[in-house]
Design an enzyme around this catalytic site. Structure first.
Site, PDB file in Angstrom:
ATOM      1  N   ILE A  50      -1.854 -16.984  -5.646  1.00  0.00           N
ATOM      2  CA  ILE A  50      -0.414 -16.660  -5.622  1.00  0.00           C
ATOM      3  C   ILE A  50       0.411 -17.942  -5.428  1.00  0.00           C
ATOM      4  O   ILE A  50       1.453 -18.122  -6.054  1.00  0.00           O
ATOM      5  CB  ILE A  50      -0.098 -15.610  -4.528  1.00  0.00           C
ATOM      6  CG1 ILE A  50      -0.916 -14.326  -4.797  1.00  0.00           C
ATOM      7  CG2 ILE A  50       1.390 -15.293  -4.505  1.00  0.00           C
ATOM      8  CD1 ILE A  50      -0.778 -13.237  -3.734  1.00  0.00           C
ATOM      9  N   GLU A  94       5.991  -4.501  10.730  1.00  0.00           N
ATOM     10  CA  GLU A  94       5.962  -3.663   9.543  1.00  0.00           C
ATOM     11  C   GLU A  94       5.520  -2.233   9.856  1.00  0.00           C
ATOM     12  O   GLU A  94       4.672  -2.059  10.723  1.00  0.00           O
ATOM     13  CB  GLU A  94       5.000  -4.294   8.518  1.00  0.00           C
ATOM     14  CG  GLU A  94       5.547  -4.182   7.124  1.00  0.00           C
ATOM     15  CD  GLU A  94       4.837  -5.110   6.164  1.00  0.00           C
ATOM     16  OE1 GLU A  94       4.807  -6.327   6.410  1.00  0.00           O
ATOM     17  OE2 GLU A  94       4.310  -4.591   5.183  1.00  0.00           O
ATOM     18  N   HIS A 144       8.040  -5.029   1.407  1.00  0.00           N
ATOM     19  CA  HIS A 144       6.651  -5.310   1.006  1.00  0.00           C
ATOM     20  C   HIS A 144       6.381  -4.784  -0.418  1.00  0.00           C
ATOM     21  O   HIS A 144       5.556  -3.884  -0.613  1.00  0.00           O
ATOM     22  CB  HIS A 144       5.672  -4.678   2.013  1.00  0.00           C
ATOM     23  CG  HIS A 144       4.283  -5.279   1.954  1.00  0.00           C
ATOM     24  ND1 HIS A 144       3.464  -5.360   3.046  1.00  0.00           N
ATOM     25  CD2 HIS A 144       3.578  -5.820   0.934  1.00  0.00           C
ATOM     26  CE1 HIS A 144       2.318  -5.909   2.706  1.00  0.00           C
ATOM     27  NE2 HIS A 144       2.363  -6.198   1.414  1.00  0.00           N
ATOM     28  N   ALA A 174       3.926 -13.115   2.095  1.00  0.00           N
ATOM     29  CA  ALA A 174       2.479 -13.125   2.348  1.00  0.00           C
ATOM     30  C   ALA A 174       2.109 -12.027   3.339  1.00  0.00           C
ATOM     31  O   ALA A 174       1.722 -10.919   2.935  1.00  0.00           O
ATOM     32  CB  ALA A 174       2.056 -14.497   2.847  1.00  0.00           C
ATOM     33  N   ARG A 175       2.248 -12.299   4.614  1.00  0.00           N
ATOM     34  CA  ARG A 175       1.955 -11.308   5.638  1.00  0.00           C
ATOM     35  C   ARG A 175       2.935 -11.456   6.796  1.00  0.00           C
ATOM     36  O   ARG A 175       3.287 -12.581   7.168  1.00  0.00           O
ATOM     37  CB  ARG A 175       0.527 -11.496   6.194  1.00  0.00           C
ATOM     38  CG  ARG A 175      -0.545 -10.858   5.348  1.00  0.00           C
ATOM     39  CD  ARG A 175      -0.439  -9.331   5.377  1.00  0.00           C
ATOM     40  NE  ARG A 175      -1.388  -8.667   4.511  1.00  0.00           N
ATOM     41  CZ  ARG A 175      -1.178  -8.352   3.222  1.00  0.00           C
ATOM     42  NH1 ARG A 175      -0.058  -8.665   2.632  1.00  0.00           N
ATOM     43  NH2 ARG A 175      -2.093  -7.697   2.531  1.00  0.00           N
ATOM     44  N   ASP A 224      -2.981 -26.830   1.913  1.00  0.00           N
ATOM     45  CA  ASP A 224      -3.983 -25.764   2.000  1.00  0.00           C
ATOM     46  C   ASP A 224      -5.207 -26.354   2.690  1.00  0.00           C
ATOM     47  O   ASP A 224      -5.653 -27.450   2.330  1.00  0.00           O
ATOM     48  CB  ASP A 224      -4.344 -25.295   0.577  1.00  0.00           C
ATOM     49  CG  ASP A 224      -5.192 -24.023   0.604  1.00  0.00           C
ATOM     50  OD1 ASP A 224      -4.766 -23.032  -0.006  1.00  0.00           O
ATOM     51  OD2 ASP A 224      -6.283 -24.029   1.217  1.00  0.00           O
ATOM     52  N   ASP A 274       9.561 -10.430   2.552  1.00  0.00           N
ATOM     53  CA  ASP A 274       9.031  -9.190   1.974  1.00  0.00           C
ATOM     54  C   ASP A 274       8.118  -8.495   2.980  1.00  0.00           C
ATOM     55  O   ASP A 274       7.740  -7.345   2.790  1.00  0.00           O
ATOM     56  CB  ASP A 274       8.251  -9.534   0.690  1.00  0.00           C
ATOM     57  CG  ASP A 274       7.783  -8.294  -0.053  1.00  0.00           C
ATOM     58  OD1 ASP A 274       8.591  -7.356  -0.216  1.00  0.00           O
ATOM     59  OD2 ASP A 274       6.607  -8.245  -0.483  1.00  0.00           O
TER      60      ASP A 274
HETATM   61  O1  LIG Z   1      -2.163  -7.748  -0.260  1.00  0.00           O
HETATM   62  C1  LIG Z   1      -1.512  -7.333  -1.214  1.00  0.00           C
HETATM   63  O2  LIG Z   1      -2.019  -7.146  -2.335  1.00  0.00           O
HETATM   64  C2  LIG Z   1      -0.046  -7.104  -1.068  1.00  0.00           C
HETATM   65  O3  LIG Z   1       0.367  -7.285   0.229  1.00  0.00           O
HETATM   66  C3  LIG Z   1       0.420  -5.786  -1.653  1.00  0.00           C
HETATM   67  O4  LIG Z   1       0.324  -4.720  -0.769  1.00  0.00           O
HETATM   68  P1  LIG Z   1       0.673  -3.244  -1.301  1.00  0.00           P
HETATM   69  O5  LIG Z   1      -0.405  -2.861  -2.265  1.00  0.00           O
HETATM   70  O6  LIG Z   1       0.703  -2.357  -0.097  1.00  0.00           O
HETATM   71  O7  LIG Z   1       1.990  -3.300  -2.000  1.00  0.00           O
END
Ligand SMILES: O=C(O)[C@H](O)COP(=O)(O)O
Length: 316
Positions: free
Chosen positions: A157, A273, A291, A243-244, A176, A268
């Site tokens: 990504i 969450e 997300h 990302a997370r 990285d 996002d």
């Molecule tokens: O890890 C992932 O692929 C993304 O965070 C997407 O998550 P989602 O399938 O719940 O939209």
């Protein structure tokens, strides 16, 4: 064989599975009722996205389960090692959504530099003076072209994000812990291709030199961006997290935005969450999405087909 797609799966995936003799159930079963449902219907494959958790309790209590399929990348909602120990196969689709997540990064980035998250909401129904005020409020946009984007996490990504950035004329730097360099292939409409090789640098160097930062790292114990890292960033920088939740310290982020150390953020994903904290929701400097990085028709089609192919291969 029965497949439960508990967080949904694309029609292309359903069709492919059904034409290979699988029964696909798309009922959404509540987390606390999953064990009963899986056992009652003798489900062999459970497909999830990030919402449903497949932990030890489910793996232990459901002997019919042969495959846990994650439609997407992150496996943090699945006890992967435990599943493997118990002979349950875990599959995911690590490449299928990269382009979609990267495009969402730029939706947030462009929103941040041109104030879209507020300008959309503030557009007046009428009144010339209100339009003039608004024009003044949002007059100090900046271009992305020529600016430096720092990409933390240079996997699929991160590299897809670099590809768009290069196309926009940005300078790309990356850090990285595992990747030393990556070659990004830019393909043009007339079939021409240009390769860019980007060598990674230290996180510290990246923080100091980026106008914008985009995070592409998995969930981890420590913050990747905390107070200390924000201090190292350029004054007025912007930051995107698709990302997370939990890789940015949200308290430090809001403080830095309020003090105008950072100019904007695009999020996002959130520490709390699925519901962001009120201070995140109320900040005029943050562009928010729920997300949806991987939530495009194209990505979900690829994900569904890829999962179906893997399941067919494993179970046949
Ligand atoms: O890890 C992932 O692929 C993304 O965070 C997407 O998550 P989602 O399938 O719940 O939209």
């Amino acid at each position: 064989m029965k497949v439960l797609a508990n967080d949904g799966v694309s029609q292309s995936g359903i069709d492919h599975l059904e034409s290979n003799g699988f029964e696909v159930i798309t009922t959404k079963v509540a987390q606390e009722q999953l064990i009963d449902y899986l056992n009652k219907h003798q489900i062999e494959v459970i497909l999830v996205r990030s919402a449903t958790k497949v932990r030890k309790d489910i793996i232990d209590a459901c002997p019919s389960l042969k495959i846990i399929g994650r439609g997407g990348v992150g496996l943090d909602n699945i006890d992967v090692e435990y599943a493997k120990e118990k002979g349950v196969k875990v599959i995911n689709t690590p490449a299928a959504s990269s382009a979609s997540v990267a495009e969402l990064v730029f939706a947030h980035l462009l929103s941040g530099v041109r104030f879209l998250q507020n300008a959309n909401r503030d557009m007046p129904l009428e009144g010339e003076s209100k339009f003039k005020d608004l024009k003044k409020n949002y007059a100090k946009g900046v271009e992305l072209r020529g600016k430096t984007i720092g990409i933390i996490g240079f996997g699929r990504i991160g590299q897809a994000t670099a590809k768009i950035a290069l196309g926009l004329g940005m300078k790309v730097i990356a850090s990285d812990g595992y990747v030393d360099e990556a070659t990004i292939e830019l393909d043009f409409f007339d079939g021409q291709k240009v390769d860019f090789t980007i060598k990674t640098i230290s996180k510290e160097e990246l923080l100091k030199n980026s106008d914008f930062i985009s995070l592409h790292v998995p969930s981890q114990k420590e913050y990747v961006i905390g107070k200390q890292e924000i201090e190292m960033m350029k004054d007025g920088a912007g930051i995107i997290n698709a990302a997370r939740g939990g890789v940015i310290d949200e308290v430090a982020l809001v403080e830095a935005l309020d003090k105008r150390k950072l100019s904007f953020a695009g999020l996002d994903v959130f520490e709390s969450e699925p519901k962001p904290e009120i201070k995140i929701l109320m900040s005029p400097y943050i562009s928010l999405t729920p997300h949806i990085g991987g939530s495009t028709n194209e990505a979900q089609d690829r994900i569904g087909l890829e999962l179906a192919n893997q399941i067919i291969e494993i179970l046949n």
